[in-house]
Design a protein around this motif. Structure first.
Motif, PDB file in Angstrom:
ATOM      1  N   PRO A 237       0.819  -1.216   0.000  1.00 14.71           N
ATOM      2  CA  PRO A 237       0.000   0.000   0.000  1.00 14.71           C
ATOM      3  C   PRO A 237       0.853   1.266   0.000  1.00 14.71           C
ATOM      4  O   PRO A 237       1.967   1.288   0.525  1.00 14.71           O
ATOM      5  N   ALA A 238       0.283   2.317  -0.588  1.00 10.99           N
ATOM      6  CA  ALA A 238       0.929   3.632  -0.546  1.00 10.99           C
ATOM      7  C   ALA A 238       1.120   4.012   0.918  1.00 10.99           C
ATOM      8  O   ALA A 238       0.262   3.737   1.752  1.00 10.99           O
ATOM      9  N   GLY A 239       2.235   4.603   1.229  1.00  8.11           N
ATOM     10  CA  GLY A 239       2.491   5.035   2.603  1.00  8.11           C
ATOM     11  C   GLY A 239       3.048   3.956   3.510  1.00  8.11           C
ATOM     12  O   GLY A 239       3.255   4.190   4.698  1.00  8.11           O
ATOM     13  N   ALA A 240       3.296   2.771   2.961  1.00  9.90           N
ATOM     14  CA  ALA A 240       3.883   1.696   3.781  1.00  9.90           C
ATOM     15  C   ALA A 240       5.295   2.103   4.192  1.00  9.90           C
ATOM     16  O   ALA A 240       5.961   2.894   3.522  1.00  9.90           O
ATOM     17  N   PHE A 241       5.727   1.559   5.309  1.00  7.91           N
ATOM     18  CA  PHE A 241       7.078   1.795   5.809  1.00  7.91           C
ATOM     19  C   PHE A 241       7.938   0.572   5.506  1.00  7.91           C
ATOM     20  O   PHE A 241       7.433  -0.552   5.459  1.00  7.91           O
ATOM     21  N   TYR A 242       9.247   0.807   5.361  1.00  3.04           N
ATOM     22  CA  TYR A 242      10.187  -0.266   5.047  1.00  3.04           C
ATOM     23  C   TYR A 242      11.364  -0.170   6.003  1.00  3.04           C
ATOM     24  O   TYR A 242      11.946   0.907   6.169  1.00  3.04           O
ATOM     25  N   VAL A 243      11.699  -1.306   6.625  1.00  7.60           N
ATOM     26  CA  VAL A 243      12.824  -1.364   7.553  1.00  7.60           C
ATOM     27  C   VAL A 243      13.735  -2.489   7.078  1.00  7.60           C
ATOM     28  O   VAL A 243      13.282  -3.608   6.830  1.00  7.60           O
ATOM     29  N   THR A 244      15.014  -2.188   6.975  1.00 10.68           N
ATOM     30  CA  THR A 244      16.010  -3.183   6.571  1.00 10.68           C
ATOM     31  C   THR A 244      16.704  -3.712   7.813  1.00 10.68           C
ATOM     32  O   THR A 244      17.055  -2.955   8.711  1.00 10.68           O
ATOM     33  N   LYS A 245      16.894  -5.027   7.841  1.00  8.14           N
ATOM     34  CA  LYS A 245      17.589  -5.663   8.960  1.00  8.14           C
ATOM     35  C   LYS A 245      18.698  -6.556   8.423  1.00  8.14           C
ATOM     36  O   LYS A 245      18.698  -6.915   7.250  1.00  8.14           O
ATOM     37  N   THR A 246      19.623  -6.909   9.308  1.00  5.99           N
ATOM     38  CA  THR A 246      20.713  -7.816   8.929  1.00  5.99           C
ATOM     39  C   THR A 246      20.803  -9.022   9.858  1.00  5.99           C
ATOM     40  O   THR A 246      21.699  -9.842   9.724  1.00  5.99           O
ATOM     41  N   ALA A 247      19.887  -9.119  10.806  1.00  4.07           N
ATOM     42  CA  ALA A 247      19.826 -10.231  11.758  1.00  4.07           C
ATOM     43  C   ALA A 247      18.407 -10.782  11.746  1.00  4.07           C
ATOM     44  O   ALA A 247      17.496 -10.165  11.193  1.00  4.07           O
ATOM     45  N   CYS A 248      18.198 -11.919  12.368  1.00  2.00           N
ATOM     46  CA  CYS A 248      16.846 -12.488  12.440  1.00  2.00           C
ATOM     47  C   CYS A 248      15.868 -11.537  13.119  1.00  2.00           C
ATOM     48  O   CYS A 248      14.735 -11.379  12.686  1.00  2.00           O
ATOM     49  N   ASP A 249      16.285 -10.905  14.190  1.00  2.00           N
ATOM     50  CA  ASP A 249      15.448 -10.016  14.978  1.00  2.00           C
ATOM     51  C   ASP A 249      15.338  -8.654  14.299  1.00  2.00           C
ATOM     52  O   ASP A 249      16.337  -7.963  14.119  1.00  2.00           O
ATOM     53  N   ALA A 250      14.136  -8.251  13.937  1.00  2.00           N
ATOM     54  CA  ALA A 250      13.925  -6.981  13.236  1.00  2.00           C
ATOM     55  C   ALA A 250      14.198  -5.764  14.114  1.00  2.00           C
ATOM     56  O   ALA A 250      14.295  -4.646  13.601  1.00  2.00           O
ATOM     57  N   PHE A 251      14.350  -5.949  15.419  1.00  2.00           N
ATOM     58  CA  PHE A 251      14.680  -4.831  16.310  1.00  2.00           C
ATOM     59  C   PHE A 251      16.195  -4.624  16.426  1.00  2.00           C
ATOM     60  O   PHE A 251      16.639  -3.556  16.809  1.00  2.00           O
TER      61      PHE A 251
ATOM     62  N   ASN B  19      19.656  -3.552  15.909  1.00  2.00           N
ATOM     63  CA  ASN B  19      20.417  -2.573  15.127  1.00  2.00           C
ATOM     64  C   ASN B  19      19.663  -2.074  13.893  1.00  2.00           C
ATOM     65  O   ASN B  19      20.239  -1.963  12.798  1.00  2.00           O
ATOM     66  N   THR B  20      18.364  -1.803  14.067  1.00  2.00           N
ATOM     67  CA  THR B  20      17.555  -1.257  12.974  1.00  2.00           C
ATOM     68  C   THR B  20      16.836   0.003  13.457  1.00  2.00           C
ATOM     69  O   THR B  20      16.873   0.350  14.642  1.00  2.00           O
ATOM     70  N   ALA B  21      16.119   0.617  12.541  1.00  2.00           N
ATOM     71  CA  ALA B  21      15.319   1.810  12.856  1.00  2.00           C
ATOM     72  C   ALA B  21      13.896   1.443  13.281  1.00  2.00           C
ATOM     73  O   ALA B  21      13.060   2.331  13.445  1.00  2.00           O
ATOM     74  N   LEU B  22      13.602   0.150  13.492  1.00  2.00           N
ATOM     75  CA  LEU B  22      12.233  -0.269  13.795  1.00  2.00           C
ATOM     76  C   LEU B  22      11.670   0.387  15.048  1.00  2.00           C
ATOM     77  O   LEU B  22      10.564   0.935  15.023  1.00  2.00           O
ATOM     78  N   GLU B  23      12.405   0.343  16.141  1.00  2.00           N
ATOM     79  CA  GLU B  23      11.898   0.913  17.397  1.00  2.00           C
ATOM     80  C   GLU B  23      11.635   2.418  17.246  1.00  2.00           C
ATOM     81  O   GLU B  23      10.610   2.923  17.709  1.00  2.00           O
ATOM     82  N   THR B  24      12.508   3.126  16.575  1.00  2.00           N
ATOM     83  CA  THR B  24      12.318   4.561  16.336  1.00  2.00           C
ATOM     84  C   THR B  24      11.054   4.796  15.509  1.00  2.00           C
ATOM     85  O   THR B  24      10.244   5.670  15.822  1.00  2.00           O
ATOM     86  N   LEU B  25      10.876   4.025  14.453  1.00  2.00           N
ATOM     87  CA  LEU B  25       9.686   4.141  13.615  1.00  2.00           C
ATOM     88  C   LEU B  25       8.415   3.910  14.433  1.00  2.00           C
ATOM     89  O   LEU B  25       7.462   4.691  14.350  1.00  2.00           O
ATOM     90  N   LEU B  26       8.392   2.839  15.221  1.00  2.00           N
ATOM     91  CA  LEU B  26       7.206   2.541  16.034  1.00  2.00           C
ATOM     92  C   LEU B  26       6.913   3.679  17.004  1.00  2.00           C
ATOM     93  O   LEU B  26       5.760   4.091  17.162  1.00  2.00           O
ATOM     94  N   ARG B  27       7.944   4.194  17.629  1.00  2.00           N
ATOM     95  CA  ARG B  27       7.773   5.307  18.576  1.00  2.00           C
ATOM     96  C   ARG B  27       7.247   6.546  17.859  1.00  2.00           C
ATOM     97  O   ARG B  27       6.296   7.176  18.303  1.00  2.00           O
ATOM     98  N   GLU B  28       7.866   6.910  16.729  1.00  2.00           N
ATOM     99  CA  GLU B  28       7.443   8.096  15.973  1.00  2.00           C
ATOM    100  C   GLU B  28       6.010   7.991  15.486  1.00  2.00           C
ATOM    101  O   GLU B  28       5.299   8.988  15.407  1.00  2.00           O
ATOM    102  N   GLN B  29       5.568   6.779  15.167  1.00  2.00           N
ATOM    103  CA  GLN B  29       4.205   6.562  14.671  1.00  2.00           C
ATOM    104  C   GLN B  29       3.204   6.295  15.799  1.00  2.00           C
ATOM    105  O   GLN B  29       2.021   6.093  15.535  1.00  2.00           O
TER     106      GLN B  29
END
Length: 177
Positions: free
Chosen positions: A68-82, A84-94
């Motif tokens: 969908p338009a407006g979807a967010f995308y987070v890139t990870k390099t480990a199994c856990d999406a949290f 060393n990613t921007a996921l927690e920041t994104l969730l907090r900001e939203q």
């Protein structure tokens, strides 16, 4: 409606699906139902060597996946999406404190993200019929999917229990609110 309807979709990427995954079409269909009914969609994509390099064809989401338009995308390099990613920041900001999770692979990235998310205080609903994995040497995919659904149902997190529901049940609950 008190909370946003948020769906987090994990690793539904072309390179990930080069290894056959259990009931791919059914899983994608259910994920599409969730993303179409949601207010916010967050796609998690794994980046790494061996065909999952950022910008590569393998890194791209499956073409049949609704984005969908407006979807967010987070890139990870480990199994856990949290991790060393921007996921927690994104969730907090939203202002997101709860979400539905689905995707691939049940026994790796979906599981790791669920457990870390619960530990961080997020209220998570697992779409029990909208996650998939591959057959493994120790167990077939359907056994793993059933096993992890049972583990998550019984996961002990006082004051923040996981919820495990069928896609249809999640959608009905969203319509009721």
């Amino acid at each position: 409606m008190s909370e946003k309807r948020v769906v987090m979709v994990v690793d539904m990427q072309q390179g990930v699906f080069e290894t056959p995954r259990h009931q791919r079409e059914i899983c994608v269909s259910r994920i599409n139902q969730l993303t179409q009914a949601s207010d916010t969609v967050i796609f998690i994509q794994h980046a790494g060597d061996g065909g999952l390099e950022e910008g590569s064809e393998g890194f791209a989401l499956l073409p049949e996946l609704n984005q969908p338009a407006g979807a967010f995308y987070v890139t990870k390099t480990a199994c856990d999406a949290f991790y060393n990613t921007a996921l927690e920041t994104l969730l907090r900001e939203q202002g997101i404190r709860e979400f539905v999770i689905c995707g691939c692979a049940t026994d790796y990235c979906v599981d790791a993200t669920i457990k870390n998310g619960v530990s961080r205080g997020y209220h998570i609903t697992v779409a029990e019929d909208a996650h998939t994995t591959a057959n493994r040497p120790a167990a077939d995919a359907q056994i793993l999917i059933n096993h992890y659904n049972d583990v998550w149902r019984d996961f002990i997190a006082p004051a923040n229990p996981l919820s495990v529901k069928r896609t249809e049940t999640i959608l009905e609950s969203w319509k009721a609110n």
